[in-house]
Design an enzyme around this catalytic site. Structure first.
Site, PDB file in Angstrom:
ATOM      1  N   GLU A 150       0.810  -1.238   0.000  1.00 47.82           N
ATOM      2  CA  GLU A 150       0.000   0.000   0.000  1.00 47.82           C
ATOM      3  C   GLU A 150       0.841   1.285   0.000  1.00 47.82           C
ATOM      4  O   GLU A 150       0.633   2.196   0.797  1.00 47.82           O
ATOM      5  CB  GLU A 150      -0.945  -0.022   1.213  1.00 47.82           C
ATOM      6  CG  GLU A 150      -1.833  -1.245   1.266  1.00 47.82           C
ATOM      7  CD  GLU A 150      -2.624  -1.384   2.559  1.00 47.82           C
ATOM      8  OE1 GLU A 150      -2.667  -0.432   3.346  1.00 47.82           O
ATOM      9  OE2 GLU A 150      -3.191  -2.464   2.801  1.00 47.82           O
ATOM     10  N   GLU A 257      -5.955 -11.147  -0.602  1.00 48.24           N
ATOM     11  CA  GLU A 257      -6.644 -10.899   0.675  1.00 48.24           C
ATOM     12  C   GLU A 257      -8.173 -10.845   0.518  1.00 48.24           C
ATOM     13  O   GLU A 257      -8.851 -10.077   1.153  1.00 48.24           O
ATOM     14  CB  GLU A 257      -6.172  -9.566   1.279  1.00 48.24           C
ATOM     15  CG  GLU A 257      -4.684  -9.461   1.484  1.00 48.24           C
ATOM     16  CD  GLU A 257      -4.278  -8.174   2.187  1.00 48.24           C
ATOM     17  OE1 GLU A 257      -5.170  -7.487   2.728  1.00 48.24           O
ATOM     18  OE2 GLU A 257      -3.076  -7.843   2.213  1.00 48.24           O
TER      19      GLU A 257
HETATM   20  O1  G3I Z   1      -1.148  -8.163  18.999  1.00 50.63           O
HETATM   21  C1  G3I Z   1      -1.702  -7.015  19.652  1.00 50.63           C
HETATM   22  C2  G3I Z   1      -2.046  -7.356  21.090  1.00 50.63           C
HETATM   23  O2  G3I Z   1      -0.863  -7.643  21.801  1.00 50.63           O
HETATM   24  C3  G3I Z   1      -2.789  -6.184  21.719  1.00 50.63           C
HETATM   25  O3  G3I Z   1      -3.190  -6.533  23.022  1.00 50.63           O
HETATM   26  C4  G3I Z   1      -4.006  -5.844  20.848  1.00 50.63           C
HETATM   27  C5  G3I Z   1      -4.796  -4.676  21.398  1.00 50.63           C
HETATM   28  O4  G3I Z   1      -4.071  -3.495  21.155  1.00 50.63           O
HETATM   29  O5  G3I Z   1      -3.571  -5.488  19.522  1.00 50.63           O
HETATM   30  C6  G3I Z   1      -2.952  -6.599  18.894  1.00 50.63           C
HETATM   31  O6  G3I Z   1      -2.552  -6.207  17.613  1.00 50.63           O
HETATM   32  C7  G3I Z   1      -3.630  -6.095  16.693  1.00 50.63           C
HETATM   33  C8  G3I Z   1      -3.328  -7.019  15.493  1.00 50.63           C
HETATM   34  O7  G3I Z   1      -4.312  -6.862  14.454  1.00 50.63           O
HETATM   35  C9  G3I Z   1      -3.267  -8.487  15.908  1.00 50.63           C
HETATM   36  O8  G3I Z   1      -4.526  -8.886  16.395  1.00 50.63           O
HETATM   37  C10 G3I Z   1      -3.695  -4.648  16.197  1.00 50.63           C
HETATM   38  O9  G3I Z   1      -4.106  -3.833  17.271  1.00 50.63           O
HETATM   39  C11 G3I Z   1      -4.691  -4.529  15.051  1.00 50.63           C
HETATM   40  O10 G3I Z   1      -4.615  -3.216  14.494  1.00 50.63           O
HETATM   41  C12 G3I Z   1      -4.288  -5.518  13.946  1.00 50.63           C
HETATM   42  O11 G3I Z   1      -5.249  -5.413  12.909  1.00 50.63           O
HETATM   43  C13 G3I Z   1      -4.804  -6.001  11.671  1.00 50.63           C
HETATM   44  C14 G3I Z   1      -4.692  -4.892  10.607  1.00 50.63           C
HETATM   45  O12 G3I Z   1      -4.285  -5.483   9.371  1.00 50.63           O
HETATM   46  C15 G3I Z   1      -3.686  -3.839  10.985  1.00 50.63           C
HETATM   47  O13 G3I Z   1      -2.447  -4.388  10.956  1.00 50.63           O
HETATM   48  C16 G3I Z   1      -5.856  -7.005  11.212  1.00 50.63           C
HETATM   49  O14 G3I Z   1      -5.910  -8.094  12.134  1.00 50.63           O
HETATM   50  C17 G3I Z   1      -5.499  -7.535   9.824  1.00 50.63           C
HETATM   51  O15 G3I Z   1      -6.546  -8.343   9.319  1.00 50.63           O
HETATM   52  C18 G3I Z   1      -5.286  -6.365   8.860  1.00 50.63           C
HETATM   53  O16 G3I Z   1      -4.842  -6.895   7.655  1.00 50.63           O
HETATM   54  C19 G3I Z   1      -4.537  -5.910   6.627  1.00 50.63           C
HETATM   55  C20 G3I Z   1      -3.373  -6.444   5.806  1.00 50.63           C
HETATM   56  O17 G3I Z   1      -2.262  -6.679   6.662  1.00 50.63           O
HETATM   57  C21 G3I Z   1      -3.025  -5.484   4.687  1.00 50.63           C
HETATM   58  N1  G3I Z   1      -4.196  -5.229   3.831  1.00 50.63           N
HETATM   59  C22 G3I Z   1      -5.361  -4.734   4.576  1.00 50.63           C
HETATM   60  C23 G3I Z   1      -5.744  -5.716   5.683  1.00 50.63           C
HETATM   61  C24 G3I Z   1      -6.955  -5.225   6.440  1.00 50.63           C
HETATM   62  O18 G3I Z   1      -6.657  -4.023   7.112  1.00 50.63           O
END
Ligand code: G3I
Length: 341
Positions: A150, A257
């Site tokens: 992205e 995805e």
């Molecule tokens: O692992 C931490 C945990 O330790 C903590 O307690 C918790 C609460 O803050 O957060 C956890 O991390 C989260 C992570 O997912 C793992 O669950 C992040 O806050 C959360 O923002 C993250 O969301 C992910 C998002 O990308 C942002 O990275 C989604 O699961 C994931 O499905 C999403 O995937 C993205 C692709 O990588 C790129 N394309 C878009 C897609 C959707 O946004």
């Protein structure tokens, strides 16, 4: 006496193998295409049905989060590979290919990185060591990496992020070059959303990857994230045209995805599930038709674990199995496409 003898002989015969079960994985194998899903490490760890369905239905897995910068590199001088190693071990144990996701992105960056006052040289060194360490650890085990995720903002513009601001636009070329040095066998992808069909962002991505090639950057393909809705479904003919022009550049395309929101569609739930199935059917059909489309990966596979409800702020059912792991019309549509293509 004779009957007992016959029974003994029959009992000694090898068990008749069941006719092979029809699964996405078995059908994908016939088509030599990778059918995959993004994997939540939490679900993999705690849910035996999740593990069973994942291994049964898919031949490719992508880590949803565990190979991103923040989880892998929580402190400047500390890496944490525990979760990533667990996912890689599962994939290896089930003869599944792996997509690595993702080396350079503007999200999920650790505080030590975003809060730091870095010179260009310092940030280049941080990024280079991150890529060398992560890609090097799984060298030979990752079939394709989403190297840069992205980065395209729009026509002739890049998305603003720490890498662009501190290193400059060279960060993109450098990331691909470092990834290639760390694992020359891995296919290297630029991954993005919103550019799967034709239009301004699609043209911007096309121009972007063409310029990478002109600078002899080692890029092998483009990832179409394919986060879609039944309200605005992708047009198969446009996606096909986009895949075709990327093929003319010699680039692969992978659907990386896919999920299809139904909350904002019209009609009954059953009608919306049928509309969802058509979107999945159309996109797998386009991928199978395109000689350069080499993977079809959904972002999760059961509605029990999906990022969408948190993203849209309401319940949704964007994937191909329901939350009880029952196949939905979308799953049956994918099977049908594979059977009849
Ligand atoms: O692992 C931490 C945990 O330790 C903590 O307690 C918790 C609460 O803050 O957060 C956890 O991390 C989260 C992570 O997912 C793992 O669950 C992040 O806050 C959360 O923002 C993250 O969301 C992910 C998002 O990308 C942002 O990275 C989604 O699961 C994931 O499905 C999403 O995937 C993205 C692709 O990588 C790129 N394309 C878009 C897609 C959707 O946004």
């Amino acid at each position: 006496m004779l009957l007992a003898l016959i029974a003994g002989v029959i009992a000694s015969l090898p068990a008749m193998t069941q006719p092979s079960e029809i699964t996405l994985r078995s059908l994908a194998q016939q088509h030599e295409i990778n059918i995959g899903a993004a994997v939540s490490i939490g679900a993999l760890r705690k849910d035996s049905t999740y593990r069973e369905v994942l291994a049964r239905e898919f031949n490719t897995v992508t880590p949803e989060n565990v190979m991103k910068f923040e989880p892998i590199h929580p402190e400047r001088d500390r890496y944490n590979f525990t979760d990533a190693d667990e996912l890689v071990a599962f994939a290896n144990a089930h003869q599944m290919q792996l997509r690595g996701h993702t080396l350079v992105w503007h999200q999920q960056l650790p505080d030590w990185l975003t809060a730091g006052e870095w010179t260009q040289a310092e940030l280049m060194d941080i990024l280079q060591q991150h890529i060398y360490t992560l890609v090097g650890r799984y060298r030979g085990q990752i079939a394709a990496w989403d190297v840069v995720n992205e980065a395209v903002g729009g026509k002739d513009s890049l998305r603003k992020n720490i890498w662009l601001e501190k290193i400059g636009s060279d960060y993109i070329d450098l990331a691909f070059r470092w990834a290639h040095e760390a694992d020359p066998q891995a296919k290297l992808f630029y991954n993005d959303y919103g550019g799967e069909g034709l239009g301004e962002k699609s043209d911007a991505i096309f121009a972007f990857v063409k310029e990478l090639q002109q600078r002899r950057v080692p890029i092998h393909g483009v990832g179409f994230q394919m986060h879609k809705t039944i309200k605005n479904p992708p047009l198969p003919e446009e996606v096909a045209e986009n895949m075709k022009r990327l093929n003319e550049l010699g680039l692969e395309v992978q659907i990386t995805e896919m999920d299809v929101q139904i909350h904002n569609g019209t009609g009954t739930r059953d009608e919306r599930l049928v509309a969802q199935a058509k979107v999945y059917r159309d996109m797998l059909g386009v991928c199978l038709e395109a000689s350069n489309c080499t993977a079809f990966v959904t972002w999760g596979f059961t509605d029990k674990y999906t990022w969408i409800p948190g993203f849209v702020g309401q319940p949704d059912e964007p994937l191909i199995f329901d939350e009880s792991y029952r196949p939905k019309p979308a799953y049956n549509a994918l099977v049908d496409v594979l059977k009849n293509s």
